[in-house]
Design an enzyme around this catalytic site. Structure first.
Site, mmCIF file in Angstrom:
data_model
loop_
_atom_site.group_PDB
_atom_site.id
_atom_site.type_symbol
_atom_site.label_atom_id
_atom_site.label_comp_id
_atom_site.label_asym_id
_atom_site.label_seq_id
_atom_site.Cartn_x
_atom_site.Cartn_y
_atom_site.Cartn_z
ATOM 1 N N LYS A 82 -2.937 17.211 0.237
ATOM 2 C CA LYS A 82 -2.045 16.981 1.380
ATOM 3 C C LYS A 82 -0.688 17.651 1.202
ATOM 4 O O LYS A 82 -0.143 17.675 0.092
ATOM 5 C CB LYS A 82 -1.804 15.472 1.553
ATOM 6 N N SER A 237 -7.982 4.711 1.090
ATOM 7 C CA SER A 237 -7.851 3.598 0.148
ATOM 8 C C SER A 237 -9.140 2.783 0.057
ATOM 9 O O SER A 237 -9.327 2.030 -0.896
ATOM 10 C CB SER A 237 -6.701 2.695 0.613
#
Lengths: 295, 220
Positions: A82, A237
């Site tokens: 990212k 997550s």
């Protein structure tokens, strides 16, 4: 013979190879190994998963190159990483590291509030988040070769990803009913280039691969997004914040392949390890919502 | 159902565990065949041939094992069911695979190396001399592609890259098994799909009943 690299076909093509697959957030080479073993089609290398970014606060930036290199050296599947919205220098660094896809992500703190990266300038392909059709087509106009819903990362709550996927699919369905005279004004309302709007109408889907992301916590969440029209799923997550990451990873991979098969979904959902606990959206104050970042 | 030549319209399966199976299905439709997505053993029994698409070879290999498709597919391949692997599919068909950490199908006498052109930024498009397919150059998209390092006896090389890649093979066939390291399904050109459909047609028109029966009995 002419050999061409970094064409749109080649950039969008890698995303096509990821279809029907699960891309997993990993923060260590060991996580990456577990993800690849469980059948992830790609991994997203980062220092903290979104739920930890949310908990820690502060400015979230590109990960340290040593972490990304460690993960690239550990697995043979494609590695993504990212960068902050608009941070084209972070993107150049990731390109130099040999990352296979860059996520210009609202999960990190934006570097530019006016402009996203001009992604056409890069040889490495980009994936970007969207909340609706207009945002998706603006990112594609800037050179994104893959789109994902934003969802609300790090919450374990699927509601925003559903909202964003339904917004995109609903707009495409409306678009297909429109004549040429309506198209230009609809493009203006969407804030998207008319040529991309027209192409979307012709093919009846986004012109690039569209994954679901942001809040996927269970195999059923993943299958829900596939049934709503996603080409594949990012899990942030949801895997490594669950009690048994290897089992959760395996279950979500199977659910994405067999998303139309209720028997398989019942099987992989049975006696699952505890999923991440999750956050109700109304408990997140507006300024802390990641999906609002970017335009 | 039959086509205008009186042959049965063949059911060409596309393994739909992961990867660009929808692109293959679209190419097959354009080329006049009936695509069938295959995710289960039951679906595998109704096809006249099977395409193993591009995708992530480690993922597809794992799912083949997880859903008990690997052994039956090896058996069907040995009995002459036409198989075509593109990129990840070509990797899974190779007898020897450099850098794959799990068992695959290992049906074709060749050695391939995964991701051997480099990372994504090294992915490329080329135009290949059409060889036995005839006509103009064949557009070929190579994405994190494998390289065919060697082929065994009886393997026909159908297409090769140009001089800058030492004319290395990128499309090979051994009896009823076809492998391409690039992605014809990402282009509008259906010549290789039509070739595979013909392979499936031949198989469907010349069934070997004892074999077919034995196979179905084994799978059932």
């Amino acid at each position: 013979m002419v050999v061409e690299t970094a064409t749109q076909t080649v950039k969008a093509g890698l995303a096509q190879m990821l279809k029907g697959g699960v891309i997993m957030d990993v923060v260590t080479p060991e996580h990456a190994r577990i993800a690849a073993e469980a059948g992830a089609c790609s991994v997203m290398a980062l220092e903290r998963v979104p739920s930890d970014i949310r908990a820690t606060g502060g400015v979230a930036r590109m990960s340290d190159p040593s972490l990304i290199r460690g993960i690239i050296d550990t697995v043979s599947i494609p590695v993504m990483a990212k960068v902050r919205i608009g941070h084209f220098v972070e993107a150049s660094i990731l390109e130099a590291l040999g990352v296979d896809y860059i996520d210009e992500s609202e999960v990190l703190t934006p570097a530019d509030e006016a402009f996203h990266i001009n992604k056409h300038q890069f040889a490495v392909p980009f994936v970007c988040g969207c909340r609706d059709l207009g945002e998706a087509l603006r990112r594609i106009a800037e050179g994104a070769a893959m789109i994902r819903t934003k969802g609300e990362a790090g919450t374990g709550n699927i509601v925003e990803a559903v909202r964003h996927m339904r917004a995109v699919q609903g707009a495409i369905a409306r678009l297909q009913q429109m004549g040429d005279e309506e198209l230009v004004s609809y493009a203006r309302d969407l804030g998207a280039p008319v040529e991309l709007v027209r192409e979307t109408r012709e093919i009846g889907r986004l012109p690039v691969v569209n994954f679901a992301a942001g809040g996927v916590a269970t195999p059923a969440d993943a299958a829900l997004m596939m049934r709503l029209g996603a080409d594949g799923v990012f899990v942030g997550s949801g895997i490594f914040k669950s009690e048994d990451p290897a089992r959760m990873a395996d279950a979500i991979v199977r659910a994405v392949t067999h998303y139309q098969d209720d028997d398989v979904l019942a099987d992989v959902s049975t006696n699952l390890p505890q999923a991440m606990s999750g956050i109700e959206l109304s408990d997140i104050p507006e300024p802390e919502r990641l999906a609002k970042r970017g335009w | 159902m039959t086509n205008q030549h009186g042959s049965r319209i063949v059911n060409v399966g596309v393994l739909a565990l992961q990867g660009d199976f929808a692109e293959h299905a679209a190419s097959l439709r354009r080329a006049g065949a009936q695509p069938l997505e295959v995710r289960t053993l039951e679906q595998l029994q109704h096809v006249d041939g099977l395409i193993i698409p591009g995708g992530e070879s480690t993922t597809i290999a794992r799912l083949l094992i997880a859903y008990d498709l690997r052994e039956p597919l090896i058996e069907l391949g040995r009995r002459g069911l036409p198989l075509w692997g593109t990129c990840a599919g070509a990797i899974l068909l190779a007898e020897e695979i450099i850098s794959l950490d799990r068992p695959a199908l290992h049906l074709m006498p060749m050695t391939v190396e995964r991701n051997a052109f480099g990372r994504q930024i090294d992915s490329f498009e080329a135009h290949l001399e059409p060889g036995p397919f005839g006509g103009g150059a064949i557009p070929a998209v190579f994405i994190r592609a494998p390289r065919i390092r060697s082929v065994g006896d009886g393997v026909d090389v159908l297409l090769r890259l140009g001089a800058e890649h030492d004319h290395e093979p990128v499309a090979v066939q051994h009896q009823s098994i076809l492998a391409t390291t690039f992605h014809p399904e990402l282009t509008a050109d259906t010549r290789i799909h039509r070739h595979f459909i013909e392979m499936c047609q031949q198989r469907a028109d010349n069934p070997r009943p004892s074999e077919a029966h034995a196979t179905l009995g084994r799978l059932g």
